[in-house]
Every structure is written in structure tokens, then in C-alpha cells.
Scaffold this active site. Sequence first.
Site, mmCIF file in Angstrom:
data_model
loop_
_atom_site.group_PDB
_atom_site.id
_atom_site.type_symbol
_atom_site.label_atom_id
_atom_site.label_comp_id
_atom_site.label_asym_id
_atom_site.label_seq_id
_atom_site.Cartn_x
_atom_site.Cartn_y
_atom_site.Cartn_z
ATOM 1 C CD GLU A 81 -1.903 -2.356 1.212
ATOM 2 O OE1 GLU A 81 -0.790 -2.686 1.690
ATOM 3 O OE2 GLU A 81 -2.765 -3.192 0.899
ATOM 4 C CG HIS A 126 -11.941 -6.034 5.792
ATOM 5 N ND1 HIS A 126 -11.146 -6.752 6.645
ATOM 6 C CD2 HIS A 126 -11.412 -6.236 4.551
ATOM 7 C CE1 HIS A 126 -10.189 -7.384 5.950
ATOM 8 N NE2 HIS A 126 -10.330 -7.079 4.687
HETATM 9 C C1 LIG Z 1 -2.832 -4.618 4.019
HETATM 10 C C2 LIG Z 1 -3.870 -5.354 3.247
HETATM 11 N N1 LIG Z 1 -3.990 -5.153 1.928
HETATM 12 C C3 LIG Z 1 -4.932 -5.788 1.203
HETATM 13 C C4 LIG Z 1 -5.792 -6.676 1.796
HETATM 14 C C5 LIG Z 1 -6.866 -7.378 0.973
HETATM 15 N N2 LIG Z 1 -6.535 -8.792 0.794
HETATM 16 C C6 LIG Z 1 -6.979 -9.743 1.617
HETATM 17 S S1 LIG Z 1 -6.349 -11.250 1.302
HETATM 18 C C7 LIG Z 1 -5.463 -10.652 -0.023
HETATM 19 C C8 LIG Z 1 -4.542 -11.556 -0.775
HETATM 20 C C9 LIG Z 1 -3.516 -12.123 0.166
HETATM 21 O O1 LIG Z 1 -2.604 -12.936 -0.495
HETATM 22 P P1 LIG Z 1 -1.541 -13.781 0.307
HETATM 23 O O2 LIG Z 1 -0.815 -12.908 1.269
HETATM 24 O O3 LIG Z 1 -0.726 -14.523 -0.661
HETATM 25 O O4 LIG Z 1 -2.398 -14.776 1.210
HETATM 26 P P2 LIG Z 1 -3.423 -15.892 0.697
HETATM 27 O O5 LIG Z 1 -4.754 -15.236 0.599
HETATM 28 O O6 LIG Z 1 -2.921 -16.415 -0.591
HETATM 29 O O7 LIG Z 1 -3.411 -16.903 1.789
HETATM 30 C C10 LIG Z 1 -5.692 -9.291 -0.186
HETATM 31 C C11 LIG Z 1 -5.088 -8.447 -1.218
HETATM 32 C C12 LIG Z 1 -5.651 -6.857 3.191
HETATM 33 N N3 LIG Z 1 -6.456 -7.685 3.859
HETATM 34 N N4 LIG Z 1 -4.698 -6.207 3.884
#
Ligand SMILES: Cc1ncc(C[n+]2csc(CCOP(=O)(O)OP(=O)(O)O)c2C)c(N)n1
Lengths: 355, 355, 315, 315
Positions: free
Chosen positions: B91, B160
Site C-alpha cells: 500500500e 474492514h
Molecule cells: C494490508 C492489506 N492489503 C490488502 C488486503 C486485501 N486482501 C486480503 S487477502 C489478499 C490476498 C492475500 O494474499 P496472500 O498474502 O498470498 O495470502 P493468501 O490469501 O494467498 O493466503 C488481499 C489483497 C488486506 N487484507 N490487507
Amino acid sequence: MVDESLIEGRPGFPGTAPSAGGMGGMGGFDNPPMIMDYAQALNQALREEMRRDPRVYLIGEDIVLGVPFGVTKGLADEFGPDRVLNAPISEAAIVGSALGAALTGLVPVVDMHFADFVTCAMDEVVNQIAKSRYMFGGQVSCPLVLRMPYGIGRSAGGHHSNSVEAWFLNTPGLKLCMPSTPADARGLMKTAIRDPDPVLLFEHRGLYRLTGEVPEDETLVPLGAADVKRPGRDVTVIATARMVHESLAAARRLAGDGIDVEVVDPRSLVPLDRDTLAASVRKTNRVVIAEEGPMRGSAGTWLAWVVMEECFDDLDAPIVRVAAPNIPIPFSPPLETFAMPAANDVVAAVHQVLK
Amino acid sequence: MVDESLIEGRPGFPGTAPSAGGMGGMGGFDNPPMIMDYAQALNQALREEMRRDPRVYLIGEDIVLGVPFGVTKGLADEFGPDRVLNAPISEAAIVGSALGAALTGLVPVVDMHFADFVTCAMDEVVNQIAKSRYMFGGQVSCPLVLRMPYGIGRSAGGHHSNSVEAWFLNTPGLKLCMPSTPADARGLMKTAIRDPDPVLLFEHRGLYRLTGEVPEDETLVPLGAADVKRPGRDVTVIATARMVHESLAAARRLAGDGIDVEVVDPRSLVPLDRDTLAASVRKTNRVVIAEEGPMRGSAGTWLAWVVMEECFDDLDAPIVRVAAPNIPIPFSPPLETFAMPAANDVVAAVHQVLK
Amino acid sequence: MYAGMVRVRSFEERVRELFAGGRIPGFTHTSIGQEAIAVGVATALAEDDYVLSTHRGHGHLVAKGGSLRGLMAELYGKATGICHGKGGSMHIADVSVGYLGANGVLASGCVVAPGVGLAIKRRGSAQVVLTFFGDGAANRGPFHEGVNMAALWKLPVLFLCENNRWASTTAHALSTAGGSIAARAAGYGIPGESADGNDVLAVWDAVSRAAERARRGDGPSLIEAHTIRWVGHFEGDAQLYRSKDEVAEGRQKDPIARLRASLEALGLLDEAHAARIHEAVAGEIEDAVAYAEASPLPAPDDALTDLFVHYPWRE
Amino acid sequence: MYAGMVRVRSFEERVRELFAGGRIPGFTHTSIGQEAIAVGVATALAEDDYVLSTHRGHGHLVAKGGSLRGLMAELYGKATGICHGKGGSMHIADVSVGYLGANGVLASGCVVAPGVGLAIKRRGSAQVVLTFFGDGAANRGPFHEGVNMAALWKLPVLFLCENNRWASTTAHALSTAGGSIAARAAGYGIPGESADGNDVLAVWDAVSRAAERARRGDGPSLIEAHTIRWVGHFEGDAQLYRSKDEVAEGRQKDPIARLRASLEALGLLDEAHAARIHEAVAGEIEDAVAYAEASPLPAPDDALTDLFVHYPWRE
Ligand SMILES: Cc1ncc(C[n+]2csc(CCOP(=O)(O)OP(=O)(O)O)c2C)c(N)n1
Ligand SMILES: Cc1ncc(C[n+]2csc(CCOP(=O)(O)OP(=O)(O)O)c2C)c(N)n1
Ligand SMILES: [Mg+2]
Ligand SMILES: [Mg+2]
């Protein structure tokens, strides 16, 4: 009552000059003097609480030498590097780690260096620290203190002059206090450290060298207890931090015109002592609110709302507010002075509210 | 006027279900329908502005597919990967890079994914974006838009559901708007993109599937122009975003009791259309302020102050405010419903202000 | 390059005097001892390349060709300053020479730079952007996010760490796990190079190669330039945290003396020529000081301008 | 470990059904296919070790020994949930088993963990703390700051990246410069290891070694465990961004089938024994569901409790 000798002058930005009170290399205040400055009072509170409770530790940038304000000076000598941690320049990790430590048995006191840099750890403060206890259904508590040196002054410029208290007022789960005198600084710091919840303590950097009496015995100032810094009959001025002193200066000037100003210092914004505020307003029926943050959506905006809510029918005139204009704080002295609320502005506001 | 069919029901959290308006795989709205939903209206505004100005580009997480709200869906097909950038989960870099691009010739539209995550880029927003033009003495301008999907609803939980607009109200150098209808969403987004200064556009995620009329021709909604969503004589309700609809629902119910409510939507908070607000208050003499943020130090607190400042003598009763309680937003439906201001609360507030 | 370093050094020395004499308000961090980095960078970059700077940024701006008058007047807080007195030492910018700003918040440039890189890439020009940051700042999150983004998208961004061994009172070794900042580049699949920051030619060489690479479209590089700051972290710093030996070491490695010795050995510079350079630079700086001294302070309510493009709003 | 993985899988499958049936509100991210990581970690850690989790955290909690009843009731939003319904899937915690919280903000655990490490170090216990994060989350600043701090102070912290190839709709390769998260460890002078996250024994081994190292006082390690998520990023995800082949590959590398085959080959598990395990787990889960179903919802104004230790404040 505070020593008012420094009040007329613009409180300064102290750099690392040895403090007037001579805390220099002494490293301790076993017999606290009756008069000390705001930074020394904070230092003493930290020292006392660290002696009392081995869980308390300090973390921040350059705190071993206590740069730039001297608040933590000498503490590393007494408590060692395990309890006075010079951290890398990693605000998110400094603040985030404080949460982890607080959840598992320690009591961190975090030095934000400048309150401005809380922007580099904002998620940690508002999503993690403020919400952990609540979201986890009360399974944990989060006893920590964030020391927030803040304030306008000495041409520090846009990145070192933010007043950010209003953001945290608007963040449920945090307690906030803003001491204006050495005695309040010591008493609130001690209370904040003992409080089982996260407390943001805003230290005005323009007050660090302000001297005043501090009680010899260990006096805690409770959160949620406003203090009438000057009683008066005609107008209530609700003021925070440096603006308490500007308001007292204004009150002295107005006394010459036969106007008797009451200066009320909320001392903590969360929790807020509505009763003391309301009692004052019911007596004077006229209110000025004086703060250093920008006018729009500031802490003073909230205080104005509280007064309206508690005392709408008691007001003989619209509330008048003193605050900074809605601009970043500029560098050049005449511009900064323009942006920095002062006693003059309080005097004008009092005249206006009496019209 | 908005389609009010969705108003009584609690607006939902849409996930990735295909929208009612059928924007599915179509990828374009060359002939804009007269009725579209809020997400489609934003999509159309982005599309039109990207066609008009090649400097405009989008950046954010998962925006190529437009996950989770569908606002950017289909735009990558038309504009390609150079103008619709799926960024890593960074971010600070997403927002910080937008500043760099804006200073050197592009017009970024940043998707914060959820407004909550602006906490991960807070320095970039408040110290860098908000202050660059000012601190640099006007040498640069900073034309960018931060899209801030926010709001309470559908058990999204504490991380959220933050309402963070008040923090930015309190940060000089930013403009803020909060559309409540598809037409306003399109019109404000277009204005925000064309504005030479940084604009935060708060999109309420509970409104994305709200449908309404959108003018066929390109209509810009200026910043600083409030809109009377429902004229009335007895009480002014100043409401933002989803609370506009809750207030309209409340007004319909109150009309049954012979109470004629005027609903005023400021649409932008910075700049704020004080005149329209004041004109309404001077007519009704009674004010309710309805918002979704937490009560303490919120945007509504500021609106209350503005009303006091503009119209103290016109008020026949203290202002009544509707806002969330001072808690993080809890997960479980009954708890969340308790925390989420709704039409009922507005009805109660109107009764109170009429007492 | 010799004149460049002399200009930076002389400027900073004058700033120290003026600060001590109360002519310059605010915080001031000078770069004495670190001139080779500013000048090596500026020499390697083209005029229309961009630079993002730090709290210790005067040298970067002087080297990039910023107006000494405008800079000095800004440090004085005068109306004729580049930022009309709104910025000051830590928030100065001179967009006309591609200097997109000093910064009071450490490491912020690391995330701003990729956006400049995006703009360059979109317009298809051969420019690059270089962001400076300190060894202390390298431990902030934006370093990681910015390097990753720039590397991922092969943006024309140069990350230049000025490692002067200290972050205020905190030693580099006590804040940086692993010890090497350059070594962190490998984790992002980009070149990471350690350079002698007291050798202007070494800096010039490293930055030139990195810039060339970036202009070719091969993406960012990380350069860690090792140097020594001769003076306090900020003006007024008692420097209780370090020994005098370090400053002595710095003086012994003086980048200006070093270049001068090389140039003299090559017959490219002699006493007289050097004297002319010093004199000319002194003249420029005195001109800037005189300009700043003679300039008016801004009117107090100038504080209200420059916030938004369309000023004023109603509130 | 077999039972552990079956428990995680069955729990998550039941959650999916219940979510689809409208029994579970909110966002839900399940970990089907990724069970070997949760169970390998939990097996390698001691009961009093700590874990910090993510938005995809049910498996971590089930594996760590959290109460299925309390967890299921929390997902339902019931008053009997571990967090009394205040947390839900993304913000659940069970401190009694050292599970210090799921997290709705990616990578946040990376900076919280060093503080837990500090507390452990101060009390001189042999505990460790492990923080999970995804491949996407690894690109956030807190990763950098947390790893650096933990490495610098040799804190007993394990950084465990679950690399499931995707961050929501964004492929790992399109968000991570250099491609390897484990490789980033070198920049901090700590061990970085890539492990087969579909092999519970490999995870167990890597975490055991890292934990031992941490308990010895030698500081943190970074482990990147490669795995495949079989289902959508969240319940309701249409998965337009990836091919069905990947899920097929995941099923083919099923960590549960794999362990079962190994155990059968070693004669440690037979059909009947496996059936008993599946049955017992199914029973536990149905018990948890029944408990959650039967539990009351919280009273609306319970929303006002648990904010501060001394409740209520005047406002
Ligand atoms: C700081 C932040 N940015 C964006 C999000 C929105 N978001 C939730 S899960 C996700 C993807 C996460 O990917 P990863 O870290 O690879 O974990 P996975 O879901 O694959 O277990 C996003 C972008 C968030 N929760 N927190
Ligand atoms: C985010 C942030 N944290 C802390 C500070 C306070 N501060 C200013 S300079 C400094 C030391 C910086 O060290 P380094 O990055 O090595 O740069 P140097 O001063 O050595 O040039 C600190 C801690 C700041 N300005 N910004
Ligand atoms: Mg340094
Ligand atoms: Mg992933």
C-alpha cells in the site's frame, strides 16, 4: 499552579541543550526537587515506574541518549539495554512489537520520536493496538503507552509539526491525554503506564523546558479528570497543552480589562471529564476552545460538540474556537507564527464571545 | 432523485456476484443506460475519463478483474496493462508511487481496496500527498484520486469496517467527497479526476449495488455543492453516503406522522457547501446529523460545528447526532446491527430534536 | 566535479555558520564529508533526470544545479526562497532541475520514486529517477515496497543509500541486520553494489552504470555508498555517541582532497586553478547569502497560499 | 499429524458448506490444500509456543489445538464463540493455546512477532513465536521491518510464508521481484529455507530446525512453504484468474493422501485405522457445529463490552 515565567515567550524547540533544571549527567532524582521541567517530570515518572514494575520497558529511536528532547536521558544507565531499547528506524516494527510484548507480559512505553511519525505505524496503532482486546472478546489486555512528542514551533516545518490527536480521538479503543504542566506530565505518565489499556500521551515539545512545581510524593493524575488551571467568572476557556499557557497569559491580560477568565484543561480527551467542563460552562455561560490542531475536524471540534451536548441551553453566545488554519505548518518564522495559535488569538476570541 | 427500492433493506456486501445491472463481461457502456448501479456509474466515470485523458491510469490490488467490488471491471480490456496496474500488496508503494507519477505528468486513480488499508500508507497520504504542493511553494500540483471503499455491513469485522474520513478532514491539503447515489458517484468521480489537487473519494461499499438514474450526457458534480435529496420544512437531516438513504427512509416514515424532513447531502466535505447547509437550517431551525463513523471526533462532529458557527441563533433545539458508538465494528450480525446507524436511529433523532 | 564538491562543502560550511549565528531557523542537517556522493550522482545523471532527496539534502540540490540563491533564501525562510519560505531545509524542492524534494520523513522517497519511474516509462523518455536514503532509513518498510515494485516492473529507478555509519545516535551495525544494505538487492533480483562514497569517481561510475542499465529498460539498481559525516547529525548535536577518531578518519579520507590529489597527479589541476575555483565558488555563495539577507520575509498571511491550485476555498 | 490434517480439512469443508448455506456470515477464507503447513508447524512447536496468524487462519488454530466448539461458534457469530462474536473468521484469537490472532490486515503479524519475542527473551523461557503470512503479504513493509528487528536482536521468531502462488487474483510471479521469498532472508543474515508445503514432514522438519535454532538464542529464520490452495481465495470467488489445472495439480499433491500413502507404506496406518480417524474427526466437527447451532447469539448491546479493561467509561 505552574510557573508562568515562560508563558509569554514562545516556547522553544530545545534541541539537545542541557536543560535549565540541570538533569545533565546526574542520572537520577532520588530526592525529587520541588521545581522541575516538563521533560524532567516525564523522566522521573518513567524512572519511578520502571523501578516499580520490571515489566515496563522503553523502546524508540535514539532513546538511550534521549535525543532530541532529553526525556529518556540517563534511564539506560540505570536500567540497561534490555529495558531501554534503541530501535532501528522501523516505526511499524517499534509500535507493532510493543503490541506483541504487551499481549505477552510486558508493558512497553514507545517513543514515537515525533508524533508525526505515527503515520508510519498507523495500522499498528488503529487496527492492531486499538482493536485487539475488543476483537478478541476481552481475552487480552494491551497495557502500553505511546509517547507522542508533538506541537508547532521553532520552524520545524511540515513534517515535524502535525497535531494528530484528533485522528485517535476518532479511533475507538485508545485513551488519550495531553499534559500541560510538569506535575500533570508526571502524574499522567504514571497513570498511563499503570493503565491496562493503550494510552497515547501527547507531550508538547514546546513545553519540555517549562518548569513548575511537582509534588514530592508520588501523585497519580487520573485519566478523565479535568483541571481548572485558573478560576474565573466571565468566560470559560477550554484549552489543551501549550494553549493552556497561552490562555493563562491571555487571562492575565484580560484581567486588566476586568474580564475574569476561567481556564479549564481537560488533561485527558479519552476519557473526558464532561462534568468539570459542564460545571464551568454553567457558571460562565460563555466558551472559548483553544488548541493547536487545524480548525477542521480537530479535537477542539469534538470539545465544542461536547459543550453543545451538555450545555446548549446554558450558552449565552456561540462558542468561539482558536485553532490553527487548515494548512500544513510552514517553515518560515512569520508564516509559522501566523499558523500557530497564541495568547493574542485567545484574547480576541474572548472579546468576541463576550460581544 | 435516487431509486429508493433498496433503501429499506440493509445494503449488502457484494462479493463478486454479477451485478444486477448486467455489466458482467460486456466491458463497456458506450450508450449509457439511464439506470445503473453505483459501481457501474463509477466504472463509467473511470472509462470516460480514461478515454478523455491518456494521463489517467488506475493502480491497486486486483483491479484488473475488479475484485472485490467490480468497479474497475473490464477497464483492463479496453486500456491495457499500462493503464490498469495490478500492484503487489504494497500500500505504501501504491500510494507513494501515485504521488511520484502525479508530480511528473500522470493522473493516478488509486484503489485502496478497502479504505481501512490507508493505514498502511498513512505517511504517503498525509505527509507526502497532502503537503507536497504547499511545502514546495506551489511549484507542483498533485492531481490524483484515492478511491476509498468503506462502510459497515455484512459482518466484515473490525479490519474492514473503519470509517476514516474524519482523519483526512483534519489533514489540510486534501479534498474529500462521499457520493451517495450513482449519479453523484459518476459526477464526483469525473470531477475528482479532473481536479488538479488530491481528492479522496469515499465509496460506500453498501451502495455499490444501489441503482439509480444517471444523466445520459456527461454531467460533472462540482466539489463543494451540497444536494437537497428531499425538501422538507420541519427538520434538516444532514447525512452522508449510506446514511442519506437511511435518512430518506426515515423521512418517508416520519411523513406518515406529519413530519416533513429535509435531507441534505453535503456530497463533498472539503470543500464544504456551507451555504446550502445554512439555508436549510435557517428554514427548519432543527438539525439532525447522520453518519456512519464513530460518534467521537467524527466528520459529523465537524458538520455540527459548522452548523453552530453558521446558524447558532437559528437553532430552536440542540443538534442531535446519529453515528456509530465508539467501538470497533464487531463481527456478529446482532452486534454489527447494533453498531450500524440506520433509519430507526434517524427517526428517533428527529423525534428528539422536535421535542 | 572538483568545483561541484567545493561548492557543496562551502555551501554547507556557510550554512553552519549562518545557523550558529541565528540567521537560519529550524532544523538543519548538513552533508560535510559526504560531498562525493551528491556530486558523483549529479555528474552521472542527465539534467532532466529526477532526484528524490532526504532531510540531509542541500548537497544533492546544489550538485544537481539548483539555484544557490533560491536555496539559501529558502533556508533563511525568505519570500524569495524556492518554496517561498514554506519548505525550509527539510522540505525544499526545485522542480526546475528535477529535484523533487527533500523529505522530513525517512525513506519516503523509496516509494515515490517508482511512480516517477512509471511516468518516465509511459512517456518513453530515457530519463531515470534516483532516490537517496540513509543507512538508518533503509530499515523502514518503504525501502522494501519501493524496491520490490521498481524491480517487478523494471522501472528506471536508482536506489542510492548514503551509508554514513550513523542514524542520528544509532550505529549502523546496531540497526541493520546482516550489515550490508547492498546485499539486500539480491532478494529482489536486482544488482546491489557497494561503492566507496568518499571517491567521487567510484560513485560516478556506479551510478553511471546503473543509470545506463535503467535507460536500457533493465530496471532498478541499489547502490550503497559508504561515507563519513564530519559534523553532527543536525546542527547542535553534541555527538556524545561517537569518538573523535571517526571524524579524523573522515578528514583523512576527504573526498575533495582525494580528487584534488588525483587531478594534480594527472596534471589536470594546479594550485592556481584550484584557487580560482575556490574563489569563484566563494563568490557564488556570498552572492547567495547577500541575496538571502536582502530578501524580504514573506507576509504572514502568505501562509494561506499554495495549498490548492484553485485558492481559496471557502474554508 | 494425519489426524491433524484431516481435522483441518474436514473443518474447512464443513465451513464451506455452512457458509454456502448461510449459516456463517462475513468473509471466509479457507485453507483447503494447505493443511500440511498448519499441521507441520503445530507439530514442530510446543504447546506454549505462540502463533500469529492471517486472514486464512482456521487451519492454524485447529492445528494448534484451539477449541473447535469455540472456533465454530465464533464463525457463527454466537455468544459462545471464543471472541463472543466480536472477531469472526478474520479476527479470531485463542490465547489459551498461544494463538494470538488471525488478522484482517496482511503482514501485520510480522511486526507484532518481534515484540512477543522480546517478552519471551525477557522472561528467559524456551518459547518461540511463529508468524504466518502469505506470498502476497510478503511484499508489505512490515515484513522487512519485522525480519530486520528480529534478526538484529536475535529474537526467537519464526517467519513462515505460505506461498500458495496467489494473492487473491494476482499471481506470485507478478507481485514478487526475484521470485523467491526465502531468498530475501540472506539480506538480513538469517537462514531462509524453501520447503515443500504439501509435505507435512518437510514442514515439520524445517520448522523444528528453525525453532531449535531460535530456542538456542541464535535468532529468527524465514521459511517459505510452497503449497496450492484448492478453492477460491474467499468463499464466493469465481476464480477467473487461474486454470483448473492448478487445482488438479493440487489434488494430485494432496498432503493428506501423501502422508497416508507414506504411513501405509510404513505399516503405520491401515484402512480401518484411517476410517476411525476420519470418523472421530467428523464427530468432533459435528459436535462443534451442533454446539454453535445451539448457542445463543449475543445480545445487541454486548457490542459495548470488552473495549477497555475498566468498562464503561462515561463516553
Ligand atoms: C494490508 C492489506 N492489503 C490488502 C488486503 C486485501 N486482501 C486480503 S487477502 C489478499 C490476498 C492475500 O494474499 P496472500 O498474502 O498470498 O495470502 P493468501 O490469501 O494467498 O493466503 C488481499 C489483497 C488486506 N487484507 N490487507
Ligand atoms: C520516519 C522517520 N523516523 C524518524 C525520523 C527522525 N530522524 C531524522 S534523521 C534520523 C536519522 C537518519 O539516519 P540515516 O537514514 O542514516 O540518515 P543520515 O541522517 O545519517 O543522513 C532520524 C531517526 C524521521 N525523520 N522520519
Ligand atoms: Mg546515516
Ligand atoms: Mg497467497
